[in-house]
Write a protein that holds these residues in place. Structure first.
Motif, PDB file in Angstrom:
ATOM      1  N   VAL A  27      -2.194  19.918  18.659  1.00 43.42           N
ATOM      2  CA  VAL A  27      -2.864  19.651  19.927  1.00 43.42           C
ATOM      3  C   VAL A  27      -3.854  18.524  19.686  1.00 43.42           C
ATOM      4  O   VAL A  27      -4.639  18.565  18.747  1.00 43.42           O
ATOM      5  CB  VAL A  27      -3.614  20.906  20.444  1.00 43.42           C
ATOM      6  CG1 VAL A  27      -4.369  20.588  21.728  1.00 43.42           C
ATOM      7  CG2 VAL A  27      -2.649  22.065  20.640  1.00 43.42           C
ATOM      8  N   HIS A  28      -3.796  17.529  20.541  1.00 43.39           N
ATOM      9  CA  HIS A  28      -4.741  16.416  20.482  1.00 43.39           C
ATOM     10  C   HIS A  28      -5.194  16.162  21.917  1.00 43.39           C
ATOM     11  O   HIS A  28      -4.440  15.610  22.730  1.00 43.39           O
ATOM     12  CB  HIS A  28      -4.072  15.182  19.881  1.00 43.39           C
ATOM     13  CG  HIS A  28      -5.030  14.054  19.659  1.00 43.39           C
ATOM     14  ND1 HIS A  28      -5.866  13.998  18.579  1.00 43.39           N
ATOM     15  CD2 HIS A  28      -5.294  12.957  20.395  1.00 43.39           C
ATOM     16  CE1 HIS A  28      -6.594  12.903  18.647  1.00 43.39           C
ATOM     17  NE2 HIS A  28      -6.272  12.254  19.748  1.00 43.39           N
ATOM     18  N   GLY A  29      -6.400  16.637  22.225  1.00 45.43           N
ATOM     19  CA  GLY A  29      -6.903  16.503  23.592  1.00 45.43           C
ATOM     20  C   GLY A  29      -6.040  17.278  24.559  1.00 45.43           C
ATOM     21  O   GLY A  29      -5.802  18.471  24.383  1.00 45.43           O
ATOM     22  N   GLU A  30      -5.527  16.588  25.575  1.00 38.56           N
ATOM     23  CA  GLU A  30      -4.701  17.239  26.591  1.00 38.56           C
ATOM     24  C   GLU A  30      -3.213  17.177  26.265  1.00 38.56           C
ATOM     25  O   GLU A  30      -2.364  17.508  27.094  1.00 38.56           O
ATOM     26  CB  GLU A  30      -4.977  16.602  27.957  1.00 38.56           C
ATOM     27  CG  GLU A  30      -6.414  16.842  28.419  1.00 38.56           C
ATOM     28  CD  GLU A  30      -6.655  16.376  29.838  1.00 38.56           C
ATOM     29  OE1 GLU A  30      -5.894  16.803  30.727  1.00 38.56           O
ATOM     30  OE2 GLU A  30      -7.573  15.581  30.037  1.00 38.56           O
ATOM     31  N   TRP A  31      -2.897  16.768  25.053  1.00 44.29           N
ATOM     32  CA  TRP A  31      -1.514  16.643  24.601  1.00 44.29           C
ATOM     33  C   TRP A  31      -1.191  17.725  23.579  1.00 44.29           C
ATOM     34  O   TRP A  31      -2.030  18.090  22.762  1.00 44.29           O
ATOM     35  CB  TRP A  31      -1.282  15.280  23.952  1.00 44.29           C
ATOM     36  CG  TRP A  31      -1.336  14.146  24.922  1.00 44.29           C
ATOM     37  CD1 TRP A  31      -2.433  13.414  25.271  1.00 44.29           C
ATOM     38  CD2 TRP A  31      -0.251  13.614  25.662  1.00 44.29           C
ATOM     39  NE1 TRP A  31      -2.092  12.457  26.194  1.00 44.29           N
ATOM     40  CE2 TRP A  31      -0.745  12.562  26.447  1.00 44.29           C
ATOM     41  CE3 TRP A  31       1.105  13.928  25.744  1.00 44.29           C
ATOM     42  CZ2 TRP A  31       0.056  11.817  27.294  1.00 44.29           C
ATOM     43  CZ3 TRP A  31       1.910  13.190  26.584  1.00 44.29           C
ATOM     44  CH2 TRP A  31       1.386  12.138  27.359  1.00 44.29           C
ATOM     45  N   CYS A  32       0.058  18.173  23.590  1.00 43.14           N
ATOM     46  CA  CYS A  32       0.552  19.092  22.568  1.00 43.14           C
ATOM     47  C   CYS A  32       1.929  18.598  22.132  1.00 43.14           C
ATOM     48  O   CYS A  32       2.813  18.368  22.962  1.00 43.14           O
ATOM     49  CB  CYS A  32       0.653  20.522  23.103  1.00 43.14           C
ATOM     50  SG  CYS A  32       1.227  21.700  21.857  1.00 43.14           S
ATOM     51  N   VAL A 121      21.134  23.987  16.871  1.00 44.19           N
ATOM     52  CA  VAL A 121      20.266  23.431  17.910  1.00 44.19           C
ATOM     53  C   VAL A 121      18.845  23.309  17.370  1.00 44.19           C
ATOM     54  O   VAL A 121      18.350  24.216  16.699  1.00 44.19           O
ATOM     55  CB  VAL A 121      20.225  24.360  19.153  1.00 44.19           C
ATOM     56  CG1 VAL A 121      19.338  23.785  20.233  1.00 44.19           C
ATOM     57  CG2 VAL A 121      21.612  24.638  19.681  1.00 44.19           C
ATOM     58  N   GLU A 122      18.211  22.191  17.695  1.00 43.13           N
ATOM     59  CA  GLU A 122      16.791  22.011  17.397  1.00 43.13           C
ATOM     60  C   GLU A 122      16.184  21.324  18.614  1.00 43.13           C
ATOM     61  O   GLU A 122      16.790  20.400  19.166  1.00 43.13           O
ATOM     62  CB  GLU A 122      16.607  21.159  16.139  1.00 43.13           C
ATOM     63  CG  GLU A 122      15.168  21.001  15.722  1.00 43.13           C
ATOM     64  CD  GLU A 122      15.024  20.239  14.406  1.00 43.13           C
ATOM     65  OE1 GLU A 122      15.338  20.819  13.351  1.00 43.13           O
ATOM     66  OE2 GLU A 122      14.625  19.072  14.458  1.00 43.13           O
ATOM     67  N   ILE A 123      15.013  21.779  19.024  1.00 46.25           N
ATOM     68  CA  ILE A 123      14.365  21.222  20.209  1.00 46.25           C
ATOM     69  C   ILE A 123      12.926  20.864  19.880  1.00 46.25           C
ATOM     70  O   ILE A 123      12.213  21.647  19.253  1.00 46.25           O
ATOM     71  CB  ILE A 123      14.411  22.228  21.391  1.00 46.25           C
ATOM     72  CG1 ILE A 123      15.865  22.594  21.719  1.00 46.25           C
ATOM     73  CG2 ILE A 123      13.700  21.650  22.616  1.00 46.25           C
ATOM     74  CD1 ILE A 123      16.013  23.704  22.750  1.00 46.25           C
ATOM     75  N   GLU A 124      12.521  19.692  20.320  1.00 48.20           N
ATOM     76  CA  GLU A 124      11.155  19.188  20.115  1.00 48.20           C
ATOM     77  C   GLU A 124      10.578  18.851  21.484  1.00 48.20           C
ATOM     78  O   GLU A 124      11.273  18.219  22.293  1.00 48.20           O
ATOM     79  CB  GLU A 124      11.245  17.939  19.247  1.00 48.20           C
ATOM     80  CG  GLU A 124      10.010  17.119  19.126  1.00 48.20           C
ATOM     81  CD  GLU A 124      10.276  15.826  18.369  1.00 48.20           C
ATOM     82  OE1 GLU A 124       9.610  14.833  18.697  1.00 48.20           O
ATOM     83  OE2 GLU A 124      11.148  15.786  17.492  1.00 48.20           O
ATOM     84  N   VAL A 125       9.353  19.280  21.769  1.00 52.14           N
ATOM     85  CA  VAL A 125       8.762  18.980  23.067  1.00 52.14           C
ATOM     86  C   VAL A 125       7.391  18.325  22.930  1.00 52.14           C
ATOM     87  O   VAL A 125       6.683  18.528  21.950  1.00 52.14           O
ATOM     88  CB  VAL A 125       8.635  20.237  23.973  1.00 52.14           C
ATOM     89  CG1 VAL A 125       9.992  20.870  24.235  1.00 52.14           C
ATOM     90  CG2 VAL A 125       7.682  21.252  23.409  1.00 52.14           C
ATOM     91  N   THR A 126       7.069  17.541  23.944  1.00 52.73           N
ATOM     92  CA  THR A 126       5.756  16.938  24.085  1.00 52.73           C
ATOM     93  C   THR A 126       5.213  17.424  25.423  1.00 52.73           C
ATOM     94  O   THR A 126       5.889  17.319  26.448  1.00 52.73           O
ATOM     95  CB  THR A 126       5.823  15.404  24.072  1.00 52.73           C
ATOM     96  OG1 THR A 126       6.421  14.981  22.845  1.00 52.73           O
ATOM     97  CG2 THR A 126       4.431  14.788  24.220  1.00 52.73           C
TER      98      THR A 126
END
Length: 130
Positions: A27-32, A121-126
């Protein structure tokens, strides 16, 4: 005007992540930023055989990381799907639609080998909450 210093929060859900020198999420500020996540079932200590069940478990693991980070799946703005073989795409698409059908994040799907040869399957999210 002085800049405020944004702190980072590192989310780790298993000891295995440390073996790869990574965090499940940052987590960086309002981002994950959630790392590429596979459908390992941590309760059963196994990776299911079917691509659909791996995808379902992957979303469970991502939601667990997001919960720990103070985010939710609805904050997703970007997703990358990695599938180990084209033959699994039709199997995982209904699972993807179930989770992202109303969220509609920007997305990329890649066909590539997995680090774990049993992985399909691999999933990455922002995520962004702002």
């Amino acid at each position: 005007m002085a800049k405020s210093k944004t702190t980072r929060k590192f989310i780790q859900l298993s000891e295995g992540e440390l073996n790869y020198s990574m965090s499940r999420a940052v987590v960086h500020g309002e981002w994950c930023f959630v790392s590429g996540t596979m459908g390992y079932d941590y309760k059963k200590q196994e990776l299911p055989e079917s691509a659909a069940q791996q995808a379902m478990n992957t979303f469970t693991n991502i939601r667990q990381a997001l919960d720990a980070a103070g985010f939710e799946l609805g904050h997703t703005v970007r997703v990358q799907y990695t599938v180990s073989d084209r033959k699994y795409v039709k199997e995982v698409l209904p699972i993807i639609k179930q989770h992202f059908g109303k969220i509609l994040p920007a997305a990329t799907m890649v066909i590539a080998e997995m680090v774990d040869p049993e992985g399909k399957v691999e999933i990455e999210v922002t995520c962004f909450k702002g």
